[in-house]
Design a protein around this motif. Structure first.
Motif, PDB file in Angstrom:
ATOM      1  N   GLY A   1     -17.571   2.571  -6.219  1.00  0.00           N
ATOM      2  CA  GLY A   1     -17.154   3.255  -5.003  1.00  0.00           C
ATOM      3  C   GLY A   1     -15.673   3.122  -4.717  1.00  0.00           C
ATOM      4  N   LEU A   2     -14.876   2.843  -5.748  1.00  0.00           N
ATOM      5  CA  LEU A   2     -13.439   2.673  -5.540  1.00  0.00           C
ATOM      6  C   LEU A   2     -12.828   3.998  -5.073  1.00  0.00           C
ATOM      7  CD1 LEU A   2     -11.627   0.134  -6.029  1.00  0.00           C
ATOM      8  CD2 LEU A   2     -10.792   1.309  -8.076  1.00  0.00           C
ATOM      9  N   PRO A   3     -12.015   3.975  -4.021  1.00  0.00           N
ATOM     10  CA  PRO A   3     -11.467   5.216  -3.455  1.00  0.00           C
ATOM     11  C   PRO A   3     -10.285   5.761  -4.258  1.00  0.00           C
ATOM     12  CG  PRO A   3     -10.730   3.346  -2.171  1.00  0.00           C
ATOM     13  CD  PRO A   3     -11.668   2.794  -3.192  1.00  0.00           C
ATOM     14  N   VAL A   4     -10.592   6.296  -5.421  1.00  0.00           N
ATOM     15  CA  VAL A   4      -9.573   6.799  -6.351  1.00  0.00           C
ATOM     16  C   VAL A   4      -9.458   8.311  -6.245  1.00  0.00           C
ATOM     17  CG1 VAL A   4      -8.877   6.978  -8.766  1.00  0.00           C
ATOM     18  CG2 VAL A   4     -10.030   4.925  -7.964  1.00  0.00           C
ATOM     19  N   VAL A   5      -8.223   8.789  -6.271  1.00  0.00           N
ATOM     20  CA  VAL A   5      -7.935  10.218  -6.417  1.00  0.00           C
ATOM     21  C   VAL A   5      -7.079  10.360  -7.672  1.00  0.00           C
ATOM     22  CG1 VAL A   5      -6.978  12.299  -5.357  1.00  0.00           C
ATOM     23  CG2 VAL A   5      -7.820  10.421  -3.906  1.00  0.00           C
ATOM     24  N   THR A   6      -7.419  11.301  -8.538  1.00  0.00           N
ATOM     25  CA  THR A   6      -6.608  11.551  -9.732  1.00  0.00           C
ATOM     26  C   THR A   6      -5.809  12.826  -9.541  1.00  0.00           C
ATOM     27  OG1 THR A   6      -8.136  10.398 -11.222  1.00  0.00           O
ATOM     28  CG2 THR A   6      -6.674  12.032 -12.211  1.00  0.00           C
TER      29      THR A   6
ATOM     30  N   THR B   1      -2.297   8.726 -11.629  1.00  0.00           N
ATOM     31  CA  THR B   1      -1.551   9.843 -12.195  1.00  0.00           C
ATOM     32  C   THR B   1      -2.057  10.187 -13.589  1.00  0.00           C
ATOM     33  OG1 THR B   1       0.405   9.056 -11.008  1.00  0.00           O
ATOM     34  CG2 THR B   1       0.742  10.758 -12.679  1.00  0.00           C
ATOM     35  N   SER B   2      -2.503  11.416 -13.742  1.00  0.00           N
ATOM     36  CA  SER B   2      -2.931  11.927 -15.038  1.00  0.00           C
ATOM     37  C   SER B   2      -1.819  12.809 -15.612  1.00  0.00           C
ATOM     38  CB  SER B   2      -4.248  12.697 -14.879  1.00  0.00           C
ATOM     39  OG  SER B   2      -4.686  13.221 -16.104  1.00  0.00           O
TER      40      SER B   2
ATOM     41  N   LEU C   1       1.885   5.312 -11.092  1.00  0.00           N
ATOM     42  CA  LEU C   1       2.607   6.198 -11.998  1.00  0.00           C
ATOM     43  C   LEU C   1       3.073   5.499 -13.267  1.00  0.00           C
ATOM     44  CD1 LEU C   1       3.058   7.463  -8.991  1.00  0.00           C
ATOM     45  CD2 LEU C   1       4.876   8.755 -10.108  1.00  0.00           C
ATOM     46  N   ALA C   2       3.024   4.170 -13.318  1.00  0.00           N
ATOM     47  CA  ALA C   2       3.555   3.449 -14.473  1.00  0.00           C
ATOM     48  C   ALA C   2       2.829   3.873 -15.746  1.00  0.00           C
ATOM     49  CB  ALA C   2       3.415   1.949 -14.260  1.00  0.00           C
ATOM     50  N   ALA C   3       3.583   4.304 -16.733  1.00  0.00           N
ATOM     51  CA  ALA C   3       2.988   4.761 -17.987  1.00  0.00           C
ATOM     52  C   ALA C   3       4.070   4.963 -19.033  1.00  0.00           C
ATOM     53  CB  ALA C   3       2.232   6.078 -17.784  1.00  0.00           C
ATOM     54  N   LEU C   4       3.670   4.886 -20.295  1.00  0.00           N
ATOM     55  CA  LEU C   4       4.500   5.393 -21.382  1.00  0.00           C
ATOM     56  C   LEU C   4       4.136   6.859 -21.545  1.00  0.00           C
ATOM     57  CD1 LEU C   4       4.313   2.532 -24.033  1.00  0.00           C
ATOM     58  CD2 LEU C   4       6.269   3.159 -22.616  1.00  0.00           C
TER      59      LEU C   4
END
Length: 331
Positions: free
Chosen positions: A168-173, A123-124, A81-84
């Motif tokens: 193949g990285l197990p990413v969910v957005t 996190t988008s 979640l880290a973001a500006l």
């Protein structure tokens, strides 16, 4: 508490609520907090002791690959979640948004690849859609970056997508629409309005009244993170999911709803400094979250009025309101 998960940006508004929800669900959390010399844990400092005893707070910086890697080590799920996130400030300091949102995400993805992390929840934001071409907005809607912030998040989203397709990285957005609730910065519209009314300001100062948004109470957003973090891998990995209510509310209508909930009559004043450049303003954002609901069973629990009641009650507590400079415009 045997399962370990990592949350980056844990000290922030959504991050702190997610940490609390994760602990309540029975997992141990390693919370990455942006390093500062005050040893402040941000909103984590406000969490109950029974929650914090199951949280390992680690000071670090997503822009630094070494601290990211160490914070992610042995985690079964990483919630990134880290973001500006402040759109107005992205007009002033776009380079910092690229470094935090794009390079920071790259560091998380690289660490996950090296550590073989079983799942990464990236996190988008609904801002990547820009002004809607059709509503409600499905995940297939074109991405239109209308601010430097949105552009940095499109870049981060595409990096996450590319790492899934390439390695193949197990990413969910997960793509939350406008989240609101206790502990939110006054740079967002709901706390801006509520905090001014709570401080009994004679005039409530706002920006444009015409944009519409889909407002999702923070507890519902936190549960959507848990939903994609706990779902079967085959159902969610490599995919993007919207999370929102599907209800469209204009800023003008929102002010009326808040005033009604708080039992106040308000005078509204539009301030030029609170307005985005015309072509940068996103006019309509309404979520189609049918895929998230179908795949995980997630449903929002709080209608807008109920969420506004809970949020305004929190702000009316003087000890909470004291965290806010209600007389200032927060970029």
């Amino acid at each position: 508490m045997n399962k370990l998960v990592t949350v980056t940006g844990a000290e922030g508004f959504i991050g702190s609520h997610l940490v609390e929800a994760l602990v309540r669900s029975g997992v141990r959390v390693r919370a990455m907090v942006l390093y500062n010399s005050f040893n402040s844990w941000g909103w984590l400092d406000q969490l109950p002791p029974d929650v914090l005893e199951n949280v390992d707070v680690v000071m670090g910086d997503v822009r630094d690959p070494v601290s990211v890697r160490e914070c992610m080590r042995d985690a079964e799920v990483v919630y990134h979640l880290a973001a500006l996130i402040a759109i107005p400030y992205s007009y002033q300091a776009p380079h910092s948004y690229v470094q935090t949102n794009v390079v920071g995400t790259l560091n998380v993805l690289e660490a996950a690849r090296d550590l073989h992390t079983p799942r990464i929840i990236h996190t988008s934001t609904s801002e990547v859609y820009g002004t809607a071409r059709q509503v409600p907005i499905h995940e297939s809607h074109p991405l239109q970056a209308q601010s430097p912030y949105a552009a940095s998040k499109v870049g981060a989203d595409k990096l996450a997508e590319s790492y899934h397709l390439s390695f193949g990285l197990p990413v969910v957005t997960l793509r939350p629409f406008n989240t609101y609730g206790p502990r939110q910065s006054a740079r967002a519209v709901i706390p801006t309005i509520i905090s001014q009314i709570a401080a009994r300001a004679p005039v409530v100062k706002v920006g444009s009244l015409t944009p519409t948004r889909d407002f999702n109470y923070v507890s519902d957003t936190a549960r959507s993170f848990l939903a994609v973090g706990n779902a079967e891998a085959a159902a969610v990995v490599g995919r993007t999911f919207n999370t929102g209510t599907g209800v469209e509310v204009s800023v003008g209508e929102l002010i009326g709803a808040i005033a009604d909930v708080m039992g106040r009559q308000v005078e509204i004043q539009q301030e030029p400094q609170r307005l985005r450049p015309d072509a940068s303003e996103v006019m309509r954002l309404v979520s189609n979250s049918s895929e998230l609901r179908r795949v995980t069973g997630w449903q929002p629990e709080y209608p807008l009025r109920s969420g506004l009641e809970r949020t305004s009650t929190w702000f009316l507590d003087g000890s909470n309101l004291a965290h806010y400079r209600t007389g200032m415009y927060v970029v």
